[in-house]
Design an enzyme around this catalytic site. Structure first.
Site, mmCIF file in Angstrom:
data_model
loop_
_atom_site.group_PDB
_atom_site.id
_atom_site.type_symbol
_atom_site.label_atom_id
_atom_site.label_comp_id
_atom_site.label_asym_id
_atom_site.label_seq_id
_atom_site.Cartn_x
_atom_site.Cartn_y
_atom_site.Cartn_z
ATOM 1 N N HIS A 32 2.011 1.027 -3.018
ATOM 2 C CA HIS A 32 1.453 1.012 -1.667
ATOM 3 C C HIS A 32 1.646 2.391 -1.027
ATOM 4 C CE1 HIS A 32 5.729 -0.017 -0.874
ATOM 5 N NE2 HIS A 32 5.547 0.710 0.223
ATOM 6 N N ALA A 33 1.029 2.546 0.125
ATOM 7 C CA ALA A 33 1.222 3.719 0.980
ATOM 8 C C ALA A 33 1.467 3.205 2.390
ATOM 9 C CB ALA A 33 -0.010 4.621 0.952
#
Length: 129
Positions: free
Chosen positions: A48-49
Site C-alpha cells: 500500500h501507499a
C-alpha cells in the site's frame, strides 16, 4: 531516505541506539507498531501507499527486504541493522518481504490510523501519483 540513529557501543553493557523527534525522526510520532512472528519468508506485507502519512521503519532484529516505488522508480533496501531506519514519505508504495524467522520490525508514524489515507490498489496508486 536512510535514517541513522546515534549509536553508543559498550562491550560490557551492550549497544544503545538513540533517535529523537525532529532530529533523526523528521515528524512528531503519533503512532507506532511492531511486526514480528511472520510465519514464512514467502509472506508479503505492506502492499500500500499513504496519501499523508509518513513513516520510519527499523528492523530491530533479523532482516527483511523493503521494496519502495514512487510510481516512476522502484528500489529495494535490505533492512538488517537496528541503527539504520528507512524514511518513507507520502505517496510511496511499500512492500515488505523475505522476513527472517527472528525479524522484529518497528514502525513509527506521523499520524493516527486513518483508513481513508491508505491506497491499497496498485493501479489506483499509479493514478494518484
Amino acid at each position: 531516505m536512510e535514517i541513522i540513529l546515534q549509536s553508543i557501543k559498550d562491550e560490557l553493557k551492550g549497544n544503545l541506539f538513540v533517535g529523537e523527534v525532529q532530529k533523526q525522526i523528521p515528524f512528531s510520532i503519533k503512532r507506532f507498531y511492531v511486526i514480528r512472528d511472520v510465519p514464512s519468508s514467502e509472506i508479503d506485507r505492506g502492499l500500500h501507499a499513504h496519501k499523508n502519512l509518513e513513516q520510519v521503519l527499523f528492523c530491530l532484529n533479523g532482516s527483511f527486504e523493503l521494496g519502495l516505488d514512487d510510481g516512476q522508480k522502484k528500489w529495494k533496501v535490505l533492512m538488517n541493522d537496528p541503527s539504520k531506519g528507512q524514511f518513507i514519505g507520502k505517496g510511496i508504495w511499500r512492500t515488505m518481504s523475505k522476513f527472517s524467522k527472528d525479524c522484529v520490525l518497528l514502525v513509527v508514524a506521523s499520524e493516527h490510523y486513518n483508513e481513508s489515507d491508505y491506497i491499497r490498489d496498485y493501479d489506483a496508486f499509479l493514478k494518484y501519483i
